[in-house]
Write a protein that holds these residues in place. Structure first.
Motif, short mmCIF file in Angstrom:
data_model
loop_
_atom_site.label_atom_id
_atom_site.label_comp_id
_atom_site.label_asym_id
_atom_site.label_seq_id
_atom_site.Cartn_x
_atom_site.Cartn_y
_atom_site.Cartn_z
N THR A 119 0.69 -1.13 -0.22
CA THR A 119 0.07 0.09 0.01
C THR A 119 0.84 1.21 0.02
O THR A 119 0.73 2.18 -0.77
CB THR A 119 -0.65 -0.10 1.09
N ALA A 120 1.87 1.16 0.76
CA ALA A 120 2.69 2.41 0.71
C ALA A 120 3.59 2.69 -0.44
O ALA A 120 3.75 3.91 -0.90
CB ALA A 120 3.79 2.14 1.98
N SER A 121 4.08 1.51 -0.98
CA SER A 121 4.55 1.84 -2.41
C SER A 121 3.47 2.27 -3.59
O SER A 121 4.11 2.89 -4.33
CB SER A 121 5.06 0.34 -2.80
N LEU A 123 1.00 4.26 -2.83
CA LEU A 123 0.74 5.63 -2.74
C LEU A 123 2.01 6.24 -3.00
O LEU A 123 1.97 7.57 -3.59
CB LEU A 123 0.22 5.76 -1.18
N ALA A 124 3.17 5.82 -2.79
CA ALA A 124 4.21 6.70 -2.97
C ALA A 124 4.61 7.01 -4.46
O ALA A 124 5.04 7.79 -4.84
CB ALA A 124 5.33 5.93 -2.54
N SER A 170 4.53 7.85 0.91
CA SER A 170 3.21 7.61 0.82
C SER A 170 2.24 8.92 1.61
O SER A 170 1.09 8.81 1.25
CB SER A 170 2.77 6.13 1.73
N ASN A 172 1.28 9.34 4.30
CA ASN A 172 0.09 8.67 5.27
C ASN A 172 0.86 8.22 6.82
O ASN A 172 1.69 7.42 6.64
CB ASN A 172 -0.53 7.43 4.79
#
Length: 249
Positions: A119-121, A123-124, A170, A172
């Protein structure tokens, strides 16, 4: 002036909420009203009961809820304190639960990391700033240098900066905190698994980092998530082999 209509007889009744749940909510509001910060001492159970117009028994049950949520810390003989903003993962209770040599725990941790970091990747890939991209690229290069020169400490530092750099990109804060804490728990298994070695999956990790970085740089969310998933799956397999070899023979 218009009159406020009376509630309709057909309106569904409000759902029942136990008294301790309502008091737990009131305690959180009180913490905000008193502007208490993490580590600050709170009113005693008796004082809370008086302030909130309830019994000490109900307050005690509310405190149990808030302690389980990581919002309040009760110290025997010392009183109640606002907990650090670490949540359940950061609590001593969780750290005590996690056993670095228990393969089931390691699997669960990597499963959790896989959800976080894909998820972080993703969003990034749509949110990373040029400065953040340079930081991720530099961390990947530090990993590469550590591997090529056989410096485990350098490799580990680059790896940490790489993953936290993606979480930062991200944008977040919840993801960043979760990624940081999951990696802290993973380091506990590293003392038995891969700590002190540069090899095994390290060479592949260098290329996997490069693939994740390239997808983020190119603004391709799905490719970034897929590359992150491949990296986490391969890292888990490396941990599994090492832990089995060192602990179970």
């Amino acid at each position: 002036m218009d009159e406020i209509p009376a509630p309709s007889k057909t309106d569904p009744p409000a759902p029942y909420r136990p008294g301790y749940e309502l008091v737990a909510e009131q305690v959180l509001k009180l913490i905000a009203e008193l502007r208490l910060r993490p580590g600050d001492r709170m009113p005693t159970e008796n004082e809370l009961a008086t302030r909130l117009g309830t019994s000490r028994t109900v307050v005690r049950e509310a405190i149990k809820i808030l302690s389980a949520l990581g919002r309040v810390r009760a110290q025997k003989g010392r009183g109640l304190y606002v907990a650090d903003d670490e949540g359940m993962l950061g609590s001593a209770r969780w750290s005590g639960y996690f056993l670095p040599t228990d393969l089931d725990h390691v699997y669960m941790l990597f499963e959790f990391r896989r959800v976080q970091e894909t998820t972080a990747s993703r969003l990034a890939a749509t949110r990373a700033t040029p400065v953040e991209l340079r930081a991720i690229e530099a961390a990947a290069e530090t990993c590469r240098e550590g591997h090529l020169t056989g410096q485990a400490t350098l490799f580990d530092r680059g790896d940490e900066d790489f993953h936290l750099g993606i979480a930062t990109a991200s944008h977040n804060q919840f993801l960043l905190a979760a990624v940081r804490e999951a990696r802290r728990l993973q380091r506990q298994s590293s003392t038995i698994g891969l700590h002190g070695t540069v090899g095994g999956h390290a060479a592949e990790a260098i290329e996997e980092h490069a693939a994740i970085y390239a997808a983020i740089r190119d603004g391709d969310p799905e490719a970034a998530a897929e590359a992150a998933a491949v990296h986490l799956d391969n890292t888990l397999e490396d941990y599994r082999r090492e832990i089995q070899r060192r602990v179970f023979g």
